[in-house]
Design a protein around this motif. Structure first.
Motif, PDB file in Angstrom:
ATOM      1  N   UNK A   1       0.823  -1.203   0.000  1.00 58.28           N
ATOM      2  CA  UNK A   1       0.000   0.000   0.000  1.00 58.28           C
ATOM      3  C   UNK A   1       0.860   1.257   0.000  1.00 58.28           C
ATOM      4  N   UNK A   2       1.969   1.223   0.707  1.00 58.62           N
ATOM      5  CA  UNK A   2       2.874   2.383   0.676  1.00 58.62           C
ATOM      6  C   UNK A   2       3.488   2.547  -0.707  1.00 58.62           C
ATOM      7  N   UNK A   3       3.772   1.446  -1.379  1.00 63.05           N
ATOM      8  CA  UNK A   3       4.316   1.531  -2.740  1.00 63.05           C
ATOM      9  C   UNK A   3       3.312   2.170  -3.681  1.00 63.05           C
ATOM     10  N   UNK A   4       2.056   1.754  -3.589  1.00 64.33           N
ATOM     11  CA  UNK A   4       1.012   2.319  -4.449  1.00 64.33           C
ATOM     12  C   UNK A   4       0.893   3.820  -4.191  1.00 64.33           C
ATOM     13  N   UNK A   5       0.833   4.221  -2.925  1.00 64.22           N
ATOM     14  CA  UNK A   5       0.706   5.641  -2.584  1.00 64.22           C
ATOM     15  C   UNK A   5       1.942   6.425  -3.030  1.00 64.22           C
ATOM     16  N   UNK A   6       3.129   5.855  -2.823  1.00 67.93           N
ATOM     17  CA  UNK A   6       4.364   6.538  -3.192  1.00 67.93           C
ATOM     18  C   UNK A   6       4.457   6.745  -4.695  1.00 67.93           C
ATOM     19  N   UNK A   7       4.156   5.714  -5.456  1.00 65.83           N
ATOM     20  CA  UNK A   7       4.219   5.832  -6.917  1.00 65.83           C
ATOM     21  C   UNK A   7       3.158   6.819  -7.404  1.00 65.83           C
ATOM     22  N   UNK A   8       1.999   6.815  -6.794  1.00 69.90           N
ATOM     23  CA  UNK A   8       0.949   7.770  -7.167  1.00 69.90           C
ATOM     24  C   UNK A   8       1.403   9.199  -6.877  1.00 69.90           C
ATOM     25  N   UNK A   9       1.991   9.419  -5.717  1.00 71.55           N
ATOM     26  CA  UNK A   9       2.514  10.752  -5.387  1.00 71.55           C
ATOM     27  C   UNK A   9       3.633  11.148  -6.345  1.00 71.55           C
ATOM     28  N   UNK A  10       4.473  10.194  -6.715  1.00 72.15           N
ATOM     29  CA  UNK A  10       5.537  10.461  -7.679  1.00 72.15           C
ATOM     30  C   UNK A  10       4.943  10.870  -9.031  1.00 72.15           C
ATOM     31  N   UNK A  11       3.846  10.229  -9.429  1.00 76.93           N
ATOM     32  CA  UNK A  11       3.161  10.613 -10.672  1.00 76.93           C
ATOM     33  C   UNK A  11       2.756  12.081 -10.631  1.00 76.93           C
ATOM     34  N   UNK A  12       2.247  12.520  -9.491  1.00 78.78           N
ATOM     35  CA  UNK A  12       1.837  13.915  -9.348  1.00 78.78           C
ATOM     36  C   UNK A  12       3.037  14.846  -9.484  1.00 78.78           C
ATOM     37  N   UNK A  13       4.154  14.474  -8.871  1.00 82.90           N
ATOM     38  CA  UNK A  13       5.362  15.289  -8.953  1.00 82.90           C
ATOM     39  C   UNK A  13       5.854  15.368 -10.396  1.00 82.90           C
ATOM     40  N   UNK A  14       5.902  14.225 -11.079  1.00 82.25           N
ATOM     41  CA  UNK A  14       6.390  14.198 -12.470  1.00 82.25           C
ATOM     42  C   UNK A  14       5.486  15.031 -13.366  1.00 82.25           C
ATOM     43  N   UNK A  15       4.159  14.860 -13.249  1.00 84.67           N
ATOM     44  CA  UNK A  15       3.229  15.614 -14.088  1.00 84.67           C
ATOM     45  C   UNK A  15       3.307  17.109 -13.778  1.00 84.67           C
ATOM     46  N   UNK A  16       3.390  17.460 -12.504  1.00 88.83           N
ATOM     47  CA  UNK A  16       3.484  18.870 -12.130  1.00 88.83           C
ATOM     48  C   UNK A  16       4.776  19.495 -12.664  1.00 88.83           C
ATOM     49  N   UNK A  17       5.886  18.799 -12.524  1.00 93.34           N
ATOM     50  CA  UNK A  17       7.165  19.308 -13.012  1.00 93.34           C
ATOM     51  C   UNK A  17       7.133  19.495 -14.514  1.00 93.34           C
ATOM     52  N   UNK A  18       6.622  18.504 -15.200  1.00 95.67           N
ATOM     53  CA  UNK A  18       6.525  18.559 -16.666  1.00 95.67           C
ATOM     54  C   UNK A  18       5.647  19.732 -17.100  1.00 95.67           C
ATOM     55  N   UNK A  19       4.472  19.857 -16.490  1.00 99.97           N
ATOM     56  CA  UNK A  19       3.539  20.919 -16.853  1.00 99.97           C
ATOM     57  C   UNK A  19       4.143  22.291 -16.574  1.00 99.97           C
TER      58      UNK A  19
ATOM     59  N   UNK B   1       8.456  16.396 -24.968  1.00102.29           N
ATOM     60  CA  UNK B   1       8.727  14.979 -25.216  1.00102.29           C
ATOM     61  C   UNK B   1       9.369  14.323 -23.998  1.00102.29           C
ATOM     62  N   UNK B   2      10.347  14.984 -23.420  1.00102.68           N
ATOM     63  CA  UNK B   2      11.022  14.448 -22.244  1.00102.68           C
ATOM     64  C   UNK B   2      10.041  14.295 -21.075  1.00102.68           C
ATOM     65  N   UNK B   3       9.205  15.313 -20.872  1.00100.27           N
ATOM     66  CA  UNK B   3       8.220  15.249 -19.789  1.00100.27           C
ATOM     67  C   UNK B   3       7.214  14.137 -19.995  1.00100.27           C
ATOM     68  N   UNK B   4       6.769  13.963 -21.217  1.00100.83           N
ATOM     69  CA  UNK B   4       5.818  12.883 -21.512  1.00100.83           C
ATOM     70  C   UNK B   4       6.456  11.513 -21.267  1.00100.83           C
TER      71      UNK B   4
END
Length: 187
Positions: free
Chosen positions: A38-56, A117-120
């Motif tokens: 469950x911590x892995x799922x939450x951590x990867x989900x939070x990482x997705x938010x960081x990656x998308x926010x940084x890219x945007x 492209x890099x962000x995607x």
């Protein structure tokens, strides 16, 4: 006779102790597995938010440069012509001048494309990680042995449906209809 009864009691006691240790150890093993999953799922989900926010944010910041460049270019051209010909421009009846105008720099647009492209690609990787950890956790919940122990320990404690991958409306519609289309670059 008494020693046989003592032996049976000791044997039964040892078997029960081993069974309790085994069952207790198994329970804690799968309880800890549930915590880890469950911590892995939450951590990867939070990482997705960081990656998308940084890219945007990067795209938004880099995309400002051509607008700034365009305004700076206008200011330079205006001041160049005003410096050359005065504020009202050239008043000559006939003028034969070959101007060397400043051309916009296309590398800025290439840089924006590269950032996009890099962000995607980074976001794709983080989305794939979310799919992987979520599927591994669901598989552990579905397996007979681990599923039994994880359910006994009260897992899942999170709603796995809350951890979705992000897709565009067009992709979602294609999967719902079961039909794909060719990408049209020139419409």
């Amino acid at each position: 006779m008494k020693s046989l009864k003592n032996f049976k009691a000791i044997f039964i006691g040892a078997v029960l102790a081993v069974a309790v240790l085994f069952l207790g150890g198994t329970y804690f093993k799968y309880y800890n597995l549930g915590v880890t999953m469950e911590r892995s799922v939450k951590t990867v989900s939070d990482n997705n938010k960081v990656v998308l926010n940084t890219y945007t944010t990067k795209v938004q910041e880099v995309a400002q440069v051509p607008t700034m460049y365009k305004q700076d270019l206008k200011d330079i051209i205006k001041s160049t012509f005003e410096g050359r010909y005065g504020q009202d421009g050239s008043q000559a009846v006939f003028q034969m001048i070959k101007e060397q105008n400043i051309n916009p720099d296309p590398t800025m647009y290439r840089q924006i494309q590269q950032v996009m492209e890099s962000g995607r690609n980074d976001f794709k990787t983080s989305q794939q990680q979310l799919v992987d950890v979520t599927q591994n956790y669901k598989a552990s919940l579905d397996y007979a042995w681990s599923g039994f122990w994880l359910n006994l320990a009260g897992y899942p404690k999170i709603n796995l449906d809350d951890y979705k991958i992000l897709v565009t409306d067009e992709v979602d519609a294609k999967f719902k209809s079961g039909k794909d289309e060719v990408i049209q670059l020139n419409k």
